[in-house]
Design an enzyme around this catalytic site. Structure first.
Site, PDB file in Angstrom:
ATOM      1  N   SER A  69      13.598 -49.491 -24.184  1.00 52.60           N
ATOM      2  CA  SER A  69      14.922 -50.117 -24.053  1.00 52.60           C
ATOM      3  C   SER A  69      14.806 -51.564 -23.594  1.00 52.60           C
ATOM      4  O   SER A  69      13.886 -51.920 -22.849  1.00 52.60           O
ATOM      5  CB  SER A  69      15.716 -49.315 -23.029  1.00 52.60           C
ATOM      6  OG  SER A  69      16.812 -50.062 -22.565  1.00 52.60           O
ATOM      7  N   TYR A 115      17.007 -45.800 -14.847  1.00 46.13           N
ATOM      8  CA  TYR A 115      16.868 -45.625 -16.301  1.00 46.13           C
ATOM      9  C   TYR A 115      15.784 -46.572 -16.827  1.00 46.13           C
ATOM     10  O   TYR A 115      14.853 -46.157 -17.528  1.00 46.13           O
ATOM     11  CB  TYR A 115      18.210 -45.901 -16.987  1.00 46.13           C
ATOM     12  CG  TYR A 115      18.099 -46.008 -18.494  1.00 46.13           C
ATOM     13  CD1 TYR A 115      17.759 -44.900 -19.266  1.00 46.13           C
ATOM     14  CD2 TYR A 115      18.316 -47.226 -19.153  1.00 46.13           C
ATOM     15  CE1 TYR A 115      17.642 -45.002 -20.645  1.00 46.13           C
ATOM     16  CE2 TYR A 115      18.207 -47.330 -20.528  1.00 46.13           C
ATOM     17  CZ  TYR A 115      17.863 -46.215 -21.268  1.00 46.13           C
ATOM     18  OH  TYR A 115      17.741 -46.324 -22.626  1.00 46.13           O
TER      19      TYR A 115
HETATM   20  N1  LIG Z   1      22.106 -46.632 -27.931  1.00 39.23           N
HETATM   21  C1  LIG Z   1      21.539 -47.689 -27.363  1.00 39.23           C
HETATM   22  O1  LIG Z   1      22.132 -48.774 -27.294  1.00 39.23           O
HETATM   23  C2  LIG Z   1      20.145 -47.598 -26.787  1.00 39.23           C
HETATM   24  C3  LIG Z   1      19.586 -48.757 -26.220  1.00 39.23           C
HETATM   25  C4  LIG Z   1      18.297 -48.679 -25.688  1.00 39.23           C
HETATM   26  C5  LIG Z   1      17.577 -47.505 -25.757  1.00 39.23           C
HETATM   27  N2  LIG Z   1      18.155 -46.390 -26.286  1.00 39.23           N
HETATM   28  C6  LIG Z   1      17.354 -45.157 -26.318  1.00 39.23           C
HETATM   29  O2  LIG Z   1      17.409 -44.620 -27.626  1.00 39.23           O
HETATM   30  C7  LIG Z   1      17.329 -43.193 -27.588  1.00 39.23           C
HETATM   31  C8  LIG Z   1      18.492 -42.585 -28.329  1.00 39.23           C
HETATM   32  O3  LIG Z   1      19.701 -43.049 -27.724  1.00 39.23           O
HETATM   33  P1  LIG Z   1      21.143 -42.647 -28.236  1.00 39.23           P
HETATM   34  O4  LIG Z   1      22.010 -43.824 -28.034  1.00 39.23           O
HETATM   35  O5  LIG Z   1      21.037 -42.008 -29.567  1.00 39.23           O
HETATM   36  O6  LIG Z   1      21.522 -41.556 -27.119  1.00 39.23           O
HETATM   37  P2  LIG Z   1      22.202 -40.108 -27.270  1.00 39.23           P
HETATM   38  O7  LIG Z   1      22.498 -39.666 -25.871  1.00 39.23           O
HETATM   39  O8  LIG Z   1      23.323 -40.152 -28.228  1.00 39.23           O
HETATM   40  O9  LIG Z   1      21.033 -39.228 -27.874  1.00 39.23           O
HETATM   41  C9  LIG Z   1      20.028 -38.626 -27.099  1.00 39.23           C
HETATM   42  C10 LIG Z   1      19.994 -37.137 -27.451  1.00 39.23           C
HETATM   43  O10 LIG Z   1      18.905 -36.560 -26.749  1.00 39.23           O
HETATM   44  C11 LIG Z   1      19.298 -35.294 -26.249  1.00 39.23           C
HETATM   45  N3  LIG Z   1      18.494 -35.040 -25.045  1.00 39.23           N
HETATM   46  C12 LIG Z   1      18.573 -35.678 -23.854  1.00 39.23           C
HETATM   47  N4  LIG Z   1      17.678 -35.176 -22.993  1.00 39.23           N
HETATM   48  C13 LIG Z   1      17.012 -34.202 -23.667  1.00 39.23           C
HETATM   49  C14 LIG Z   1      15.969 -33.308 -23.303  1.00 39.23           C
HETATM   50  N5  LIG Z   1      15.439 -33.327 -22.081  1.00 39.23           N
HETATM   51  N6  LIG Z   1      15.518 -32.432 -24.230  1.00 39.23           N
HETATM   52  C15 LIG Z   1      16.054 -32.405 -25.487  1.00 39.23           C
HETATM   53  N7  LIG Z   1      17.055 -33.223 -25.875  1.00 39.23           N
HETATM   54  C16 LIG Z   1      17.526 -34.110 -24.977  1.00 39.23           C
HETATM   55  C17 LIG Z   1      20.784 -35.411 -25.943  1.00 39.23           C
HETATM   56  O11 LIG Z   1      21.448 -34.157 -26.000  1.00 39.23           O
HETATM   57  C18 LIG Z   1      21.253 -36.379 -27.032  1.00 39.23           C
HETATM   58  O12 LIG Z   1      21.803 -35.693 -28.138  1.00 39.23           O
HETATM   59  C19 LIG Z   1      17.275 -42.830 -26.108  1.00 39.23           C
HETATM   60  O13 LIG Z   1      15.929 -42.677 -25.746  1.00 39.23           O
HETATM   61  C20 LIG Z   1      17.861 -44.052 -25.423  1.00 39.23           C
HETATM   62  O14 LIG Z   1      17.387 -44.184 -24.102  1.00 39.23           O
HETATM   63  C21 LIG Z   1      19.418 -46.409 -26.812  1.00 39.23           C
END
Ligand SMILES: NC(=O)c1ccc[n+]([C@@H]2O[C@H](COP(=O)([O-])OP(=O)(O)OC[C@H]3O[C@@H](n4cnc5c(N)ncnc54)[C@H](O)[C@@H]3O)[C@@H](O)[C@H]2O)c1
Length: 340
Positions: free
Chosen positions: A143, A168
């Site tokens: 991130s 985080y």
């Molecule tokens: N969306 C953004 O702007 C952004 C920015 C930086 C980093 N990220 C990273 O990208 C990745 C995806 O983000 P997103 O926006 O799609 O988030 P999201 O919350 O929509 O998707 C994450 C999914 O992972 C599942 N999950 C969480 N913990 C889990 C576990 N222990 N075991 C199994 N499943 C689990 C959740 O149920 C969820 O459906 C994450 O790692 C997030 O930290 C996202």
């Protein structure tokens, strides 16, 4: 390729799985479907992949898509130290794309344990499985938050990132360190992608652009800090997904900051947008007046985020295409039809 996509019921994972299927890959999607935000959105995404709520609900049960012959799904938590290796053993994945994590900066003040469980213990389990089951490439989500209060822009992968200002961010930075150690000790390639504020249809309701939309629709003022003088490198979902697919399909490529078989790349649009422009564009497509409550700078907030994506461009031909106007238009169009 046979690819494990974790976090498949989530915003980014859902689109990554969908695009990989379109390109003919075989995908096993994993998610624990936790209730950090409205689970109905997670089930709705799974339904688009051909897995209904009734079948997706059961834990540790591999189910098949009604619409995509190459897609299967399992409800499983990354922390499950027994069932995760069994899945790897029985499925024989080529590559792993780890997107499951506990996201959100503010929530890490309320529920720090969730971050350690999913992002540290869960990520360790993924690394152990990659090591023990000969995974050819691990691609995982990091991130932009690892840059902390970095004031030098744009953010380059060679910048120091050892001052995270949220738990985080600390867990994401830890993932980069753990991946480095595993690739050094056991030789398998790992690529960490630092995502910059991803937005778009089917997005995450806990993110600011959702809240802005809801507040404008409720005719209420939006609280904006530093009198609105903030900028973010908002990146449209399609551009992020294209970048992830380039890395998955072209495979591991070392870059300037790589050591052993571990690489880290920024993935963003590379053009910070003023927060007020973003909010006004939402107002434009909602056809509603935007009211603001201008507030001083908030502790722990950053003035700007800005990705230097030169390395991803050089090694993978990454080229973000969607500008703010089109991206927000698509989001609002999806939001209004979804809410109906
Ligand atoms: N969306 C953004 O702007 C952004 C920015 C930086 C980093 N990220 C990273 O990208 C990745 C995806 O983000 P997103 O926006 O799609 O988030 P999201 O919350 O929509 O998707 C994450 C999914 O992972 C599942 N999950 C969480 N913990 C889990 C576990 N222990 N075991 C199994 N499943 C689990 C959740 O149920 C969820 O459906 C994450 O790692 C997030 O930290 C996202």
């Amino acid at each position: 390729m046979k690819i494990l996509v974790t976090g498949v019921a989530g915003f980014i994972g859902f689109f990554v799985a969908q695009s990989l299927l379109e390109k003919g890959h075989t995908i096993l999607g994993l998610d624990n479907i936790n209730d950090y935000y409205d689970v109905s959105l997670k089930y709705a995404r799974l339904k688009k992949l051909g897995v209904t709520k009734t079948v997706a609900q059961q834990y540790n049960n591999l189910v098949f898509s009604d619409t995509h012959p190459n897609f299967s799904f399992i409800r499983l938590a990354l922390e499950d130290r027994e069932k995760l290796p069994t899945l790897f053993k029985t499925q024989g994945f080529d590559t792993v794309c780890n997107l499951a994590a506990q996201p959100g900066i503010r929530y890490s003040l309320e529920n720090p344990e969730a971050y350690v469980d999913s992002n540290i213990v869960g990520f360790l389990n993924i690394l152990e499985c990659c090591r023990n089951f000969a995974i050819k490439h691990l691609v995982y989500a990091s991130s932009s938050s690892v840059y902390g209060i970095n004031e030098k822009v744009p953010f380059e992968i060679t910048d120091r990132v050892d001052h995270p200002i949220s738990l985080y961010a600390a867990t994401k930075k830890s993932n980069e360190l753990m991946a480095y150690t595993y690739s050094h000790l056991y030789g398998f390639p790992c690529t960490g992608l630092r995502f910059f504020t991803v937005y778009g249809p089917w997005g995450r309701p806990d993110m600011a652009y959702f809240k802005f939309t809801e507040t404008i629709l409720a005719n209420k003022p939006i609280a904006v800090y530093n009198n609105g003088k903030l900028a973010r490198d908002f990146t449209y979902i399609d551009d992020i997904v294209n970048g992830i697919l380039l890395v998955l399909e072209k495979g591991f490529k070392p870059n300037t900051n790589s050591k052993s078989n571990a690489a880290i790349y920024n993935i963003g649009r590379g053009q910070p947008v003023k927060l007020l422009d973003f909010i006004n564009t939402i107002g434009k497509y909602l056809k509603k007046e935007v009211k603001l409550q201008l507030l001083p700078m908030q502790d722990g907030d950053v003035y700007t985020t800005w990705a230097d994506t030169a390395e991803l461009k050089k090694n993978y031909n990454y080229e973000p295409k969607v500008d703010l106007d089109l991206g927000v238009k698509n989001f609002i169009s999806w939001y209004t039809s979804y809410k109906k």
